[in-house]
Design a protein around this motif. Structure first.
Motif, PDB file in Angstrom:
ATOM      1  N   HIS A  62       0.864  -1.180   0.000  1.00 53.33           N
ATOM      2  CA  HIS A  62       0.000   0.000   0.000  1.00 53.33           C
ATOM      3  C   HIS A  62       0.899   1.228   0.000  1.00 53.33           C
ATOM      4  O   HIS A  62       2.082   1.147   0.331  1.00 53.33           O
ATOM      5  CB  HIS A  62      -0.996   0.003   1.171  1.00 53.33           C
ATOM      6  N   VAL A  63       0.331   2.351  -0.402  1.00 50.88           N
ATOM      7  CA  VAL A  63       1.073   3.586  -0.577  1.00 50.88           C
ATOM      8  C   VAL A  63       0.563   4.626   0.413  1.00 50.88           C
ATOM      9  O   VAL A  63      -0.648   4.751   0.607  1.00 50.88           O
ATOM     10  CB  VAL A  63       0.910   4.093  -2.032  1.00 50.88           C
ATOM     11  N   GLU A  64       1.507   5.343   1.013  1.00 52.28           N
ATOM     12  CA  GLU A  64       1.175   6.467   1.885  1.00 52.28           C
ATOM     13  C   GLU A  64       1.868   7.707   1.336  1.00 52.28           C
ATOM     14  O   GLU A  64       3.077   7.689   1.102  1.00 52.28           O
ATOM     15  CB  GLU A  64       1.620   6.193   3.325  1.00 52.28           C
ATOM     16  N   VAL A  65       1.085   8.757   1.106  1.00 55.38           N
ATOM     17  CA  VAL A  65       1.568  10.005   0.523  1.00 55.38           C
ATOM     18  C   VAL A  65       1.369  11.113   1.552  1.00 55.38           C
ATOM     19  O   VAL A  65       0.301  11.200   2.156  1.00 55.38           O
ATOM     20  CB  VAL A  65       0.768  10.354  -0.758  1.00 55.38           C
ATOM     21  N   GLU A  66       2.403  11.950   1.748  1.00 60.70           N
ATOM     22  CA  GLU A  66       2.263  13.111   2.635  1.00 60.70           C
ATOM     23  C   GLU A  66       2.779  14.357   1.927  1.00 60.70           C
ATOM     24  O   GLU A  66       3.911  14.381   1.440  1.00 60.70           O
ATOM     25  CB  GLU A  66       3.022  12.920   3.937  1.00 60.70           C
ATOM     26  N   ILE A  67       1.945  15.387   1.888  1.00 60.06           N
ATOM     27  CA  ILE A  67       2.325  16.648   1.251  1.00 60.06           C
ATOM     28  C   ILE A  67       3.294  17.399   2.159  1.00 60.06           C
ATOM     29  O   ILE A  67       3.037  17.574   3.350  1.00 60.06           O
ATOM     30  CB  ILE A  67       1.083  17.496   0.932  1.00 60.06           C
ATOM     31  N   THR A  68       4.415  17.835   1.562  1.00 67.40           N
ATOM     32  CA  THR A  68       5.462  18.513   2.334  1.00 67.40           C
ATOM     33  C   THR A  68       5.628  19.989   1.969  1.00 67.40           C
ATOM     34  O   THR A  68       6.199  20.750   2.746  1.00 67.40           O
ATOM     35  CB  THR A  68       6.816  17.800   2.160  1.00 67.40           C
ATOM     36  N   ALA A  69       5.165  20.406   0.802  1.00 66.62           N
ATOM     37  CA  ALA A  69       5.290  21.813   0.400  1.00 66.62           C
ATOM     38  C   ALA A  69       4.281  22.118  -0.702  1.00 66.62           C
ATOM     39  O   ALA A  69       3.955  21.248  -1.515  1.00 66.62           O
ATOM     40  CB  ALA A  69       6.699  22.121  -0.088  1.00 66.62           C
ATOM     41  N   ILE A  70       3.826  23.356  -0.705  1.00 65.15           N
ATOM     42  CA  ILE A  70       2.924  23.860  -1.741  1.00 65.15           C
ATOM     43  C   ILE A  70       3.430  25.244  -2.119  1.00 65.15           C
ATOM     44  O   ILE A  70       3.515  26.129  -1.265  1.00 65.15           O
ATOM     45  CB  ILE A  70       1.472  23.946  -1.244  1.00 65.15           C
ATOM     46  N   VAL A  71       3.786  25.414  -3.395  1.00 64.14           N
ATOM     47  CA  VAL A  71       4.334  26.690  -3.859  1.00 64.14           C
ATOM     48  C   VAL A  71       3.511  27.170  -5.059  1.00 64.14           C
ATOM     49  O   VAL A  71       3.680  26.660  -6.171  1.00 64.14           O
ATOM     50  CB  VAL A  71       5.827  26.553  -4.244  1.00 64.14           C
ATOM     51  N   PRO A  72       2.627  28.150  -4.833  1.00 67.40           N
ATOM     52  CA  PRO A  72       1.881  28.709  -5.965  1.00 67.40           C
ATOM     53  C   PRO A  72       2.838  29.396  -6.939  1.00 67.40           C
ATOM     54  O   PRO A  72       3.815  30.021  -6.522  1.00 67.40           O
ATOM     55  CB  PRO A  72       0.950  29.737  -5.315  1.00 67.40           C
ATOM     56  N   SER A  73       2.576  29.253  -8.228  1.00 65.67           N
ATOM     57  CA  SER A  73       3.406  29.899  -9.234  1.00 65.67           C
ATOM     58  C   SER A  73       3.197  31.413  -9.199  1.00 65.67           C
ATOM     59  O   SER A  73       2.073  31.886  -9.064  1.00 65.67           O
ATOM     60  CB  SER A  73       3.056  29.368 -10.625  1.00 65.67           C
ATOM     61  N   LYS A  74       4.296  32.142  -9.326  1.00 65.63           N
ATOM     62  CA  LYS A  74       4.212  33.612  -9.358  1.00 65.63           C
ATOM     63  C   LYS A  74       3.881  34.116 -10.758  1.00 65.63           C
ATOM     64  O   LYS A  74       3.310  35.188 -10.915  1.00 65.63           O
ATOM     65  CB  LYS A  74       5.531  34.219  -8.889  1.00 65.63           C
ATOM     66  N   THR A  75       4.219  33.336 -11.770  1.00 66.02           N
ATOM     67  CA  THR A  75       4.014  33.794 -13.155  1.00 66.02           C
ATOM     68  C   THR A  75       2.829  33.122 -13.841  1.00 66.02           C
ATOM     69  O   THR A  75       2.256  33.695 -14.757  1.00 66.02           O
ATOM     70  CB  THR A  75       5.279  33.543 -13.994  1.00 66.02           C
ATOM     71  N   LYS A  76       2.486  31.909 -13.409  1.00 61.77           N
ATOM     72  CA  LYS A  76       1.349  31.190 -13.992  1.00 61.77           C
ATOM     73  C   LYS A  76       0.330  30.992 -12.883  1.00 61.77           C
ATOM     74  O   LYS A  76       0.371  30.001 -12.152  1.00 61.77           O
ATOM     75  CB  LYS A  76       1.807  29.867 -14.599  1.00 61.77           C
ATOM     76  N   THR A  77      -0.570  31.941 -12.763  1.00 59.27           N
ATOM     77  CA  THR A  77      -1.463  32.000 -11.605  1.00 59.27           C
ATOM     78  C   THR A  77      -2.512  30.896 -11.556  1.00 59.27           C
ATOM     79  O   THR A  77      -3.233  30.781 -10.570  1.00 59.27           O
ATOM     80  CB  THR A  77      -2.160  33.373 -11.552  1.00 59.27           C
ATOM     81  N   ASP A  78      -2.581  30.072 -12.592  1.00 61.09           N
ATOM     82  CA  ASP A  78      -3.567  28.985 -12.604  1.00 61.09           C
ATOM     83  C   ASP A  78      -3.016  27.690 -12.023  1.00 61.09           C
ATOM     84  O   ASP A  78      -3.685  26.669 -12.043  1.00 61.09           O
ATOM     85  CB  ASP A  78      -4.062  28.732 -14.031  1.00 61.09           C
ATOM     86  N   GLY A  89       0.383  25.624  -9.376  1.00 61.76           N
ATOM     87  CA  GLY A  89       1.470  25.663  -8.408  1.00 61.76           C
ATOM     88  C   GLY A  89       2.189  24.329  -8.414  1.00 61.76           C
ATOM     89  O   GLY A  89       1.816  23.406  -9.146  1.00 61.76           O
ATOM     90  N   ILE A  90       3.224  24.242  -7.581  1.00 63.41           N
ATOM     91  CA  ILE A  90       3.984  22.999  -7.447  1.00 63.41           C
ATOM     92  C   ILE A  90       3.743  22.434  -6.053  1.00 63.41           C
ATOM     93  O   ILE A  90       3.879  23.143  -5.045  1.00 63.41           O
ATOM     94  CB  ILE A  90       5.499  23.235  -7.668  1.00 63.41           C
ATOM     95  N   VAL A  91       3.383  21.156  -6.016  1.00 65.69           N
ATOM     96  CA  VAL A  91       3.161  20.453  -4.759  1.00 65.69           C
ATOM     97  C   VAL A  91       4.252  19.394  -4.620  1.00 65.69           C
ATOM     98  O   VAL A  91       4.486  18.612  -5.539  1.00 65.69           O
ATOM     99  CB  VAL A  91       1.763  19.799  -4.729  1.00 65.69           C
ATOM    100  N   SER A  92       4.912  19.402  -3.464  1.00 65.19           N
ATOM    101  CA  SER A  92       5.933  18.393  -3.155  1.00 65.19           C
ATOM    102  C   SER A  92       5.349  17.415  -2.148  1.00 65.19           C
ATOM    103  O   SER A  92       4.601  17.810  -1.239  1.00 65.19           O
ATOM    104  CB  SER A  92       7.173  19.046  -2.542  1.00 65.19           C
ATOM    105  N   TYR A  93       5.704  16.138  -2.309  1.00 62.36           N
ATOM    106  CA  TYR A  93       5.228  15.141  -1.357  1.00 62.36           C
ATOM    107  C   TYR A  93       6.209  13.987  -1.261  1.00 62.36           C
ATOM    108  O   TYR A  93       7.051  13.777  -2.130  1.00 62.36           O
ATOM    109  CB  TYR A  93       3.824  14.646  -1.716  1.00 62.36           C
ATOM    110  N   VAL A  94       6.092  13.259  -0.164  1.00 55.68           N
ATOM    111  CA  VAL A  94       6.884  12.055   0.070  1.00 55.68           C
ATOM    112  C   VAL A  94       5.930  10.872  -0.016  1.00 55.68           C
ATOM    113  O   VAL A  94       4.833  10.901   0.555  1.00 55.68           O
ATOM    114  CB  VAL A  94       7.564  12.087   1.453  1.00 55.68           C
ATOM    115  N   THR A  95       6.360   9.865  -0.742  1.00 60.69           N
ATOM    116  CA  THR A  95       5.582   8.641  -0.869  1.00 60.69           C
ATOM    117  C   THR A  95       6.377   7.477  -0.309  1.00 60.69           C
ATOM    118  O   THR A  95       7.576   7.367  -0.573  1.00 60.69           O
ATOM    119  CB  THR A  95       5.276   8.337  -2.351  1.00 60.69           C
ATOM    120  N   GLN A  96       5.692   6.641   0.434  1.00 61.24           N
ATOM    121  CA  GLN A  96       6.275   5.371   0.858  1.00 61.24           C
ATOM    122  C   GLN A  96       5.358   4.255   0.380  1.00 61.24           C
ATOM    123  O   GLN A  96       4.139   4.352   0.537  1.00 61.24           O
ATOM    124  CB  GLN A  96       6.401   5.291   2.376  1.00 61.24           C
TER     125      GLN A  96
END
Length: 146
Positions: A98-114, A116-123
């Protein structure tokens, strides 16, 4: 479906279990990673690292991708921009992953307002809680349409 504003740092997603069968391990290996420790029980038993038949790490990755798409329903799909992965221990026939995902960062784009970039760790873990795959990933996620 989830959009950028639906996500928060620390959010966790957990998938269903997926069982690795002997037939599937050998079939995947024969097509994509034809090494003896993935295909031949006798050769695998004598391997100094694996000491038994092991699924290809790429097979574990493919199953992880399948489980990601089921438990982490991002609008527009999982549009990867970067990933790093490790296989700390082999996946074995009969493992229930089974997979467990945890979001570690969310960075909205400054130039493309529609978006963002989401970072996560998966095990990807087996039925004993052993980590079979760990990855850090960045994906593009869209904002809700206005």
């Amino acid at each position: 479906m989830l959009y950028l504003e639906d996500l928060s740092i620390g959010d966790r997603f957990i998938s269903r279990e997926y069982e690795m069968t002997l037939e599937e391990v050998k079939q995947f290996a024969s097509q994509y990673d034809p090494q003896p420790f993935h295909l031949d029980e006798e050769a695998a038993a004598e391997h100094p690292i694996f000491q038994g038949l092991a699924a290809s790490g790429w097979h574990t990755s493919a199953v992880t991708m399948r489980l990601w798409t089921e438990c982490f329903p991002i609008a527009g799909g999982l549009l990867g921009s970067e990933s790093s992965l490790r296989w700390p221990r082999p996946t074995r026939v009969g493992d229930k992953i089974h997979v467990e995902v945890e979001i570690t960062a969310i960075v909205p784009s400054k130039t493309k307002t529609d978006r963002g970039i989401v970072s996560y760790v998966t095990q990807a873990l087996n039925q004993h809680g052993d980590v079979l795959l760990i990855s850090t990933t960045k994906i593009m996620v869209f904002r809700k349409p206005t």
